[in-house]
Design an enzyme around this catalytic site. Structure first.
Site, PDB file in Angstrom:
ATOM      1  N   GLU A   1      -5.489  -8.283  -1.226  1.00 41.37           N
ATOM      2  CA  GLU A   1      -6.198  -8.128   0.055  1.00 41.37           C
ATOM      3  C   GLU A   1      -7.647  -7.803  -0.225  1.00 41.37           C
ATOM      4  OE1 GLU A   1      -4.679  -5.431   3.066  1.00 41.37           O
ATOM      5  OE2 GLU A   1      -2.619  -5.968   2.567  1.00 41.37           O
TER       6      GLU A   1
ATOM      7  N   GLU B   1       0.825  -1.217   0.000  1.00 39.52           N
ATOM      8  CA  GLU B   1       0.000   0.000   0.000  1.00 39.52           C
ATOM      9  C   GLU B   1       0.854   1.261   0.000  1.00 39.52           C
ATOM     10  OE1 GLU B   1      -2.834  -0.446   3.242  1.00 39.52           O
ATOM     11  OE2 GLU B   1      -4.123  -1.631   1.954  1.00 39.52           O
TER      12      GLU B   1
HETATM   13  P1  P53 Z   1      -7.040  -3.325   9.523  1.00 37.60           P
HETATM   14  C1  P53 Z   1      -6.582   1.231   6.239  1.00 37.60           C
HETATM   15  C2  P53 Z   1      -7.364   1.281   5.102  1.00 37.60           C
HETATM   16  C3  P53 Z   1      -7.184   0.360   4.090  1.00 37.60           C
HETATM   17  C4  P53 Z   1      -6.184  -0.602   4.210  1.00 37.60           C
HETATM   18  O1  P53 Z   1      -6.786  -3.178   7.950  1.00 37.60           O
HETATM   19  C5  P53 Z   1      -5.399  -0.644   5.347  1.00 37.60           C
HETATM   20  C6  P53 Z   1      -5.584   0.267   6.370  1.00 37.60           C
HETATM   21  C7  P53 Z   1      -4.755   0.251   7.600  1.00 37.60           C
HETATM   22  O2  P53 Z   1      -5.569   0.135   8.705  1.00 37.60           O
HETATM   23  O3  P53 Z   1      -4.395  -1.525   5.485  1.00 37.60           O
HETATM   24  C8  P53 Z   1      -4.403  -2.799   4.892  1.00 37.60           C
HETATM   25  O4  P53 Z   1      -6.065  -4.317  10.012  1.00 37.60           O
HETATM   26  C9  P53 Z   1      -3.061  -3.387   5.227  1.00 37.60           C
HETATM   27  C10 P53 Z   1      -3.098  -4.519   6.207  1.00 37.60           C
HETATM   28  C11 P53 Z   1      -4.266  -4.350   7.143  1.00 37.60           C
HETATM   29  C12 P53 Z   1      -5.544  -4.427   6.321  1.00 37.60           C
HETATM   30  O5  P53 Z   1      -5.552  -3.438   5.314  1.00 37.60           O
HETATM   31  O6  P53 Z   1      -6.810  -1.966  10.060  1.00 37.60           O
HETATM   32  O7  P53 Z   1      -2.283  -3.723   4.098  1.00 37.60           O
HETATM   33  O8  P53 Z   1      -1.861  -4.561   6.863  1.00 37.60           O
HETATM   34  O9  P53 Z   1      -4.289  -5.235   8.185  1.00 37.60           O
HETATM   35  C13 P53 Z   1      -6.809  -4.318   7.137  1.00 37.60           C
HETATM   36  O10 P53 Z   1      -8.430  -3.799   9.660  1.00 37.60           O
END
Ligand code: P53
Length: 476
Positions: free
Chosen positions: A375, A181
């Site tokens: 993801e 990201e």
């Molecule tokens: P969590 C924010 C918005 C979109 C993606 O996020 C993000 C985040 C960070 O919070 O990160 C990605 O764990 C990232 C992962 C993360 C996942 O989204 O906050 O690449 O490391 O865990 C989900 O729910």
């Protein structure tokens, strides 16, 4: 209609070192940013916003220190991934295991041994490793000593680290992503860029200069990676999710376009090899001027990525009206105003399966390179029933609807190489530090205070996903 998902499609799951490994000081590992962060939505957000203060604060409990102990349990976990039929696993290598201080002269052999074992275990199980080189974990020492990615020296340290990995895992790892990201440096600069700010500094200037250093580092890594093994596929990784206009007012359309460009900016450089034409005005209006050398321009131009990896959780909304934008919800790095047509998760993230198809099409129209959904998923509270079952139908619903739309995207003509839902085994949330924000097909017995046996249990979604993979996405 006949299944259009390609036969060699990379079904799998995604995790990251900083959120699952634990063993935070084992075998000479240095500190990663996550190791000084507390758990809990509000306290985590504040800690991420002020790293200097965070470095001096004793929070007592740190979720990353043991995390889900993937470091010691990876064989057991890989066996479960194998049982689900994973063709690939996306995980990351922790930079501070390999270079504990970031600027060490020699890599830490003990740290590398862990990844030797992990990668060998995946290969033994016919699971293709997909490796993120830097997933929110620029060594903390590099922040203390150099101010993180604002310092050009980081390019040197990072590319040296990449070279070690490309050489060591030549013939074993083929799919790489340089930065997780990469656009997150604008939203969570401490996490994305290891950045700290001085009083009165133009933060945008620091963020964009840091971003430029990462973009150059990514291009050099792509170059080295291709030179070491021409079979390597090196990708970028975007936190995606199309921004929609709040109304059909042209002002709103323009505001949404601007917000989208703020994200595409990074991938425009990594995929097309140069700063996009709109960036001149955009940066000027932000009072930002990036220092770029001719050599760097050449590096960017000549070393574009092989594929576009992206995360997709939700779409967002943008309005040109500041009054409307006041309704923006806090609590998420990708905060948005509510979309009346869509529902939200328990953490306030908009749920928009059709948005995945839109995002796929936009990215493919723009870059015409293979896409990889690395993801996607639903963070939710799971309940363990008295008989030990975990009936996560809401997660199955979320994933089913997204996979349906993913298939539509493929029918639209998008060349998609794989799908790895986030947190295929429960892990620590990046944004909130909570364990209770679960994404997995596999439940891990651990709570937000660090209590629990760390035992693994299959959720209902485990068998569901297993069947999705077995039927190559036919049976949803
Ligand atoms: P969590 C924010 C918005 C979109 C993606 O996020 C993000 C985040 C960070 O919070 O990160 C990605 O764990 C990232 C992962 C993360 C996942 O989204 O906050 O690449 O490391 O865990 C989900 O729910």
């Amino acid at each position: 209609m006949k299944n259009i998902i390609p036969k060699n499609f990379l079904w799998g799951g995604a995790i990251a070192a900083n959120q699952c490994e634990g063993a935070y000081l084992d075998d000479g590992k240095g500190l990663s940013p996550v190791d000084i962060l507390p758990g809990g939505p509000k306290i985590r957000r504040e800690a991420l916003a002020d790293v200097r203060k965070t470095m001096e604060t004793d929070y007592g409990y740190y979720p990353s220190h043991i995390s889900i102990d993937f470091f010691h349990r990876f064989k057991e976990d890989i066996a479960l991934f194998k049982e689900m039929g994973f063709k690939c696993l996306r995980t990351s290598i922790c930079w501070a295991r390999v270079f504990p201080n970031g600027d060490d002269l020699e890599p830490n052999e003990e740290g590398l041994k862990f990844y030797d074992a992990l990668i060998d275990e995946l290969i033994k199980n016919n699971i293709e490793p997909v490796i993120t080189i830097n997933h929110f974990d620029t060594p903390l020492e590099l922040t203390k000593k150099y101010g993180g990615w604002k310092n050009k020296k980081l390019i040197e340290f990072y590319t040296k680290y990449c070279e070690v990995l490309f050489k060591r895992y030549k013939g074993k790892v083929k799919y790489w992503m340089t930065f997780n990201e990469i656009n997150m440096i604008l939203h969570i600069p401490s996490f994305g860029g290891g950045l700290v700010f001085e009083e009165g500094e133009n933060r945008k200037q620091v963020m964009y200069q840091g971003a430029h250093h990462q973009l150059v580092a990514s291009a050099i890594a792509t170059k080295i990676g291709h030179e070491i093994d021409s079979e390597n596929k090196i990708g970028c990784m975007l936190a995606a999710g199309t921004v929609y206009p709040n109304t059909c007012n042209p002002r709103d359309i323009l505001a949404a376009q601007d917000a989208n460009r703020e994200n595409y900016f990074f991938i425009d450089v990594q995929s097309r090899g140069e700063y996009p034409s709109y960036s001149k005005r955009m940066l000027k209006e932000l009072g930002v001027s990036i220092e770029i050398t001719e050599d760097e321009k050449k590096l960017l131009k000549e070393n574009t990525v092989d594929y576009i990896g992206f995360s997709y959780y939700s779409s967002r909304l943008r309005s040109a009206d500041p009054e409307v934008m006041k309704n923006i919800k806090s609590g998420n790095a990708f905060a948005t105003i509510a979309n009346p047509y869509l529902k939200e998760s328990e953490w306030g993230w908009t749920i928009d399966p059709v948005g995945l198809r839109i995002t796929m099409n936009e990215l493919y129209d723009r870059y015409e390179k293979p896409l990889f959904i690395v993801e996607n998923g639903l963070g939710a509270i799971d309940k363990v029933e008295e008989d030990g079952t975990i009936n996560d139908d809401y997660r199955i619903d979320y994933l089913r609807q997204h996979i349906e739309q993913m298939k539509e995207g493929i029918k639209d003509g998008v060349d998609l190489i794989g799908y790895t839902p986030w947190g295929c085994i429960d892990l620590v949330s990046a944004g909130t530090g909570q364990m209770s924000k679960r994404y997995g097909f596999i439940y891990v017995d651990k709570d937000d205070n660090g209590e629990g046996t760390l035992k693994r249990f299959k959720k209902k979604s485990f068998d569901w996903y297993k069947n999705v993979i077995a039927t190559n996405g036919d049976n949803l």
